[in-house]
Design an enzyme around this catalytic site. Structure first.
Site, short mmCIF file in Angstrom:
data_model
loop_
_atom_site.label_atom_id
_atom_site.label_comp_id
_atom_site.label_asym_id
_atom_site.label_seq_id
_atom_site.Cartn_x
_atom_site.Cartn_y
_atom_site.Cartn_z
N HIS A 92 38.91 77.01 72.11
CA HIS A 92 39.88 77.86 71.41
C HIS A 92 39.33 78.32 70.07
O HIS A 92 39.46 79.50 69.71
CB HIS A 92 41.20 77.11 71.22
N HIS B 127 41.79 68.50 68.79
CA HIS B 127 40.35 68.20 68.67
C HIS B 127 40.05 67.41 67.40
O HIS B 127 40.90 67.19 66.55
CB HIS B 127 39.52 69.49 68.70
#
Length: 260
Positions: free
Chosen positions: A154, A212
């Site tokens: 992303h 993340h």
């Protein structure tokens, strides 16, 4: 139609302006670093935006390359043809989308490969009870949880799409409209691309503060910025390349591609 033109002008003044284009790579780096530090030091409570089923993630981010390509293709074709009146030069500029698609494909597959070779399969997210599956796909087919170094796709894709759109829409200030339908079509596409940039920036911020670890996000963002820099700040300045948008070519000191 007047509202559409006013909307496009507002986006051009406040969002997709020269200052934002110039500082956007630094802004993206600050967002990913600041958001990552916030996640590590003072995690935000769960919200609608860290739910992967939120509407922007499901209908936009998961198809971010498709949205970007779908809106940029007609915009590049119309704006470049209006300035150059040359089908050859338009096709040359459209080839930049093929280059970008190749970059997207290679980088996303590289990230998957890295996650695959650095990971192992487990029964659950708690990483208990290792399972004997050798790759991510096989692990997930058997309802396992694959844990590897997951570079943020992303962060890569959203940063790359943002910078790509900003480069290609810089041409808007060079266009003088002679026909009503030209103005309407290009303003509608510019407004849609502006809204897309706002969505991408917001979802990039959400990724930075919710998902993340810092290394995965920084590496993903670095790939996005580097891909933009190598193409638009180096390769596209060379004679054998898709070339820059006319406005960008003028700012770089190169001869704009629409001049004879």
């Amino acid at each position: 139609m007047e509202r559409l033109e006013n909307c496009a002008q507002m986006f051009q003044r406040r969002f997709l302006n020269e200052s934002f284009r110039r500082h956007c790579p630094v802004l993206l780096a600050c967002i990913v670093l600041g958001g990552s530090l916030l996640k590590e030091l003072c995690p935000l409570p769960d919200s609608y935006w860290n739910n992967k089923r939120n509407v922007l993630n499901v209908y936009f981010v998961k198809f971010s390359w498709g949205w970007t390509l779908w809106l940029l293709l007609p915009f590049i074709a119309l704006t470049n043809y209006k300035l150059t009146r040359s089908t050859t030069k338009v096709l040359r500029r459209l080839s930049s989308l093929l280059v970008s698609t190749l970059i997207w494909y290679l980088c996303t597959n590289l990230f998957l490969y890295i996650e695959n070779i650095t990971g192992s399969c487990y029964e659950s997210e708690a990483m208990s009870d290792p399972k004997e599956h050798q790759d991510r796909r096989e692990c997930r087919l058997h309802s396992g949880y694959w844990h590897g170094f997951d570079i943020s796709g992303h962060c890569f894709l959203l940063s790359y799409c943002i910078l790509l759109i900003l480069e290609e829409t810089s041409i808007i200030s060079n266009i003088r409209f002679e026909r009503h339908w030209h103005r309407m079509a290009i303003n509608a596409q510019f407004a849609a691309l502006s809204i897309l940039v706002i969505i991408w920036v917001w979802m990039f911020l959400c990724t930075a503060v919710y998902f993340h670890n810092i290394f995965q996000k920084v590496i993903g963002t670095a790939f996005g910025i580097l891909a933009w820099y190598i193409t638009y700040r180096w390769w596209y300045l060379q004679p054998i390349s898709p070339g820059l948008p006319p406005a960008s070519a003028s700012r770089s000191g190169k001869e704009p591609i629409y001049r004879n």
